[in-house]
Write an enzyme that holds these catalytic residues in place. Structure first.
Site, PDB file in Angstrom:
ATOM      1  N   TYR A  18       0.835  -1.192   0.000  1.00  0.00           N
ATOM      2  CA  TYR A  18       0.000   0.000   0.000  1.00  0.00           C
ATOM      3  C   TYR A  18       0.878   1.253   0.000  1.00  0.00           C
ATOM      4  O   TYR A  18       0.676   2.181  -0.794  1.00  0.00           O
ATOM      5  CB  TYR A  18      -0.954  -0.004   1.202  1.00  0.00           C
ATOM      6  CG  TYR A  18      -1.802   1.235   1.267  1.00  0.00           C
ATOM      7  CD1 TYR A  18      -2.850   1.426   0.364  1.00  0.00           C
ATOM      8  CD2 TYR A  18      -1.551   2.226   2.207  1.00  0.00           C
ATOM      9  CE1 TYR A  18      -3.619   2.576   0.397  1.00  0.00           C
ATOM     10  CE2 TYR A  18      -2.314   3.375   2.249  1.00  0.00           C
ATOM     11  CZ  TYR A  18      -3.345   3.546   1.343  1.00  0.00           C
ATOM     12  OH  TYR A  18      -4.097   4.705   1.379  1.00  0.00           O
ATOM     13  N   GLU A  40     -11.383   4.514   4.037  1.00  0.00           N
ATOM     14  CA  GLU A  40     -11.094   5.563   5.029  1.00  0.00           C
ATOM     15  C   GLU A  40     -12.266   5.729   5.995  1.00  0.00           C
ATOM     16  O   GLU A  40     -12.064   5.902   7.192  1.00  0.00           O
ATOM     17  CB  GLU A  40     -10.754   6.887   4.345  1.00  0.00           C
ATOM     18  CG  GLU A  40      -9.454   6.889   3.578  1.00  0.00           C
ATOM     19  CD  GLU A  40      -8.204   6.658   4.418  1.00  0.00           C
ATOM     20  OE1 GLU A  40      -8.277   6.709   5.664  1.00  0.00           O
ATOM     21  OE2 GLU A  40      -7.140   6.421   3.823  1.00  0.00           O
ATOM     22  N   TRP A  48      -5.376   1.127  10.520  1.00  0.00           N
ATOM     23  CA  TRP A  48      -5.313   0.940   9.076  1.00  0.00           C
ATOM     24  C   TRP A  48      -4.972  -0.516   8.756  1.00  0.00           C
ATOM     25  O   TRP A  48      -5.432  -1.058   7.754  1.00  0.00           O
ATOM     26  CB  TRP A  48      -4.307   1.907   8.464  1.00  0.00           C
ATOM     27  CG  TRP A  48      -4.322   1.889   6.977  1.00  0.00           C
ATOM     28  CD1 TRP A  48      -3.299   1.529   6.155  1.00  0.00           C
ATOM     29  CD2 TRP A  48      -5.421   2.221   6.114  1.00  0.00           C
ATOM     30  NE1 TRP A  48      -3.691   1.618   4.836  1.00  0.00           N
ATOM     31  CE2 TRP A  48      -4.994   2.045   4.785  1.00  0.00           C
ATOM     32  CE3 TRP A  48      -6.726   2.649   6.330  1.00  0.00           C
ATOM     33  CZ2 TRP A  48      -5.816   2.273   3.688  1.00  0.00           C
ATOM     34  CZ3 TRP A  48      -7.544   2.882   5.247  1.00  0.00           C
ATOM     35  CH2 TRP A  48      -7.083   2.688   3.934  1.00  0.00           C
TER      36      TRP A  48
END
Length: 183
Positions: A18, A40, A48
């Site tokens: 990522y 998000e 995350w």
């Protein structure tokens, strides 16, 4: 995320790809933009890493982030999603994703695309972006808007200047690096 993300992410199994291939890189594809907004929103209150672990389940649950398919979801789909242990089972977040897909459809009519809408509103301060998102989308507070925009290169800060990925992102001329009025 912070500059320290550039220090630990590259060697991590999930954070690494990522960080190295997506975070801070400009994107125009509607499904990519919708996925990033959805992730998000779902990250709020969680790490995350939790979201990255659930990413494939989110893709399956939300029809590969095909906006038109998600916009057509109904109450039965909401219940199906709330029963899916692979995603974040929060009614407000699930309903926000569906409502946001419908809003993206509307943006096609008014601006041509979600990407074009973002470009037409750039540049803005974080406070201005947050107000704009709250007027147009659900479940989009300041932190969500900040991470969403930073993850797509509309706001600076995804990578530290000494991070090897920084120069790759900069070469793509993310919105934050362009002079005002140059979209």
């Amino acid at each position: 995320m912070s500059a320290t993300y550039c220090q630990f992410a590259p060697s991590h199994l999930l954070h690494g790809p990522y960080h190295d291939q997506e975070y801070g890189f400009p994107a125009e594809d509607e499904a990519v933009l919708f996925e990033r907004l959805t992730l998000e929103i779902n990250q709020a209150g969680l790490s995350w890493l939790t979201i990255l672990r659930k990413r494939e389940a989110f893709r399956a649950a939300f029809a590969g982030f095909a906006v038109d398919r998600v916009a057509a979801f109904d109450a039965g789909d909401v219940e199906r999603l709330l029963a899916d242990p692979g995603i974040v089972r929060n009614r407000q977040k699930v309903e926000a994703v569906i409502a946001n897909a419908r809003r993206i459809q509307q943006l096609r009519g008014s601006h041509g695309s979600f990407h074009r809408w973002l470009e037409e509103h750039h540049p803005r301060s974080l406070e201005e972006w947050t107000r704009l998102f709250r007027q147009n989308f659900r479940f989009t507070g300041g932190l969500i808007v900040h991470e969403f925009l930073m993850s797509l290169g509309y706001l600076p800060g995804a990578h530290a200047p000494d991070c090897p990925v920084y120069s790759r992102v900069l070469a793509l001329m993310p919105a934050w690096s362009r002079p005002a009025g140059q979209n």
